[in-house]
Write an enzyme that holds these catalytic residues in place. Sequence first.
Site, PDB file in Angstrom:
ATOM      1  N   ASP A  79     -12.999  10.627   0.015  1.00 57.71           N
ATOM      2  CA  ASP A  79     -13.585   9.327  -0.281  1.00 57.71           C
ATOM      3  C   ASP A  79     -15.100   9.415  -0.130  1.00 57.71           C
ATOM      4  O   ASP A  79     -15.687   8.839   0.783  1.00 57.71           O
ATOM      5  CB  ASP A  79     -13.008   8.259   0.649  1.00 57.71           C
TER       6      ASP A  79
ATOM      7  N   ASP B 209     -17.749  14.178   8.550  1.00 62.90           N
ATOM      8  CA  ASP B 209     -18.875  13.524   7.890  1.00 62.90           C
ATOM      9  C   ASP B 209     -20.150  14.261   8.277  1.00 62.90           C
ATOM     10  O   ASP B 209     -20.246  14.800   9.387  1.00 62.90           O
ATOM     11  CB  ASP B 209     -18.982  12.049   8.286  1.00 62.90           C
TER      12      ASP B 209
ATOM     13  N   CYS C 227     -16.276   5.794  -6.164  1.00 61.29           N
ATOM     14  CA  CYS C 227     -16.765   4.415  -6.118  1.00 61.29           C
ATOM     15  C   CYS C 227     -17.982   4.239  -7.014  1.00 61.29           C
ATOM     16  O   CYS C 227     -18.818   3.382  -6.778  1.00 61.29           O
ATOM     17  CB  CYS C 227     -17.077   3.994  -4.685  1.00 61.29           C
TER      18      CYS C 227
ATOM     19  N   PHE D 223     -15.613  12.747   4.328  1.00 64.50           N
ATOM     20  CA  PHE D 223     -16.593  11.676   4.139  1.00 64.50           C
ATOM     21  C   PHE D 223     -16.093  10.434   4.888  1.00 64.50           C
ATOM     22  O   PHE D 223     -16.056   9.337   4.347  1.00 64.50           O
ATOM     23  CB  PHE D 223     -16.806  11.345   2.650  1.00 64.50           C
TER      24      PHE D 223
END
Length: 176
Positions: free
Chosen positions: A80, A32, A120, A10
């Site tokens: 991430d 990605d 996140c 990612f």
Amino acid sequence: ARNRHVLDCFTHTGAFALNAAKGGAASVTAVDISQEAVDMTKKNAEANNLDIDVVKADVFDYLVKLDQEHNHDFDYIILDPPAFTKSGKTVHEAFRGYKEINYRAMKILPRGGYLATCSCSHFMGEELFVKMVKEAARDAGVTLRQIEFRQQAPDHPILMTVPETYYLKFFLFQIV
């Protein structure tokens, strides 16, 4: 990441990949699904004179393929992802997604390898994230040693009266 073979999943703009390459990684592969992210990462690598392999692929599929091929070329994997949940209603599905990528990474990593894993999402709280990591490790048949835990930088303050401000969890583990 010095002398490590790094897989940045990612990658988005390539920040982790660029830092790993700058830090002396033996090799860096950034993955990605977004063509825009792939192009941006390549551009950033060129601008910084860094050699990074950039792959356009769905990270879930990419990790499954590495696992199925018993590809253990990477000894440092960074996970991430974007927030897998933006509401309390989808936390269960997010848990499964986080667990899947962590499980696959743990299966791919050799003993002594490192896993950096992040969330996140405020809704994927620290306790739930730790539970997910423990379950993924159990299912992968590995033992993890926690090296480090971090939260968001001070320019994104955590306000005790506003729970949504605590959203970033970052762990660095070693497979032992």
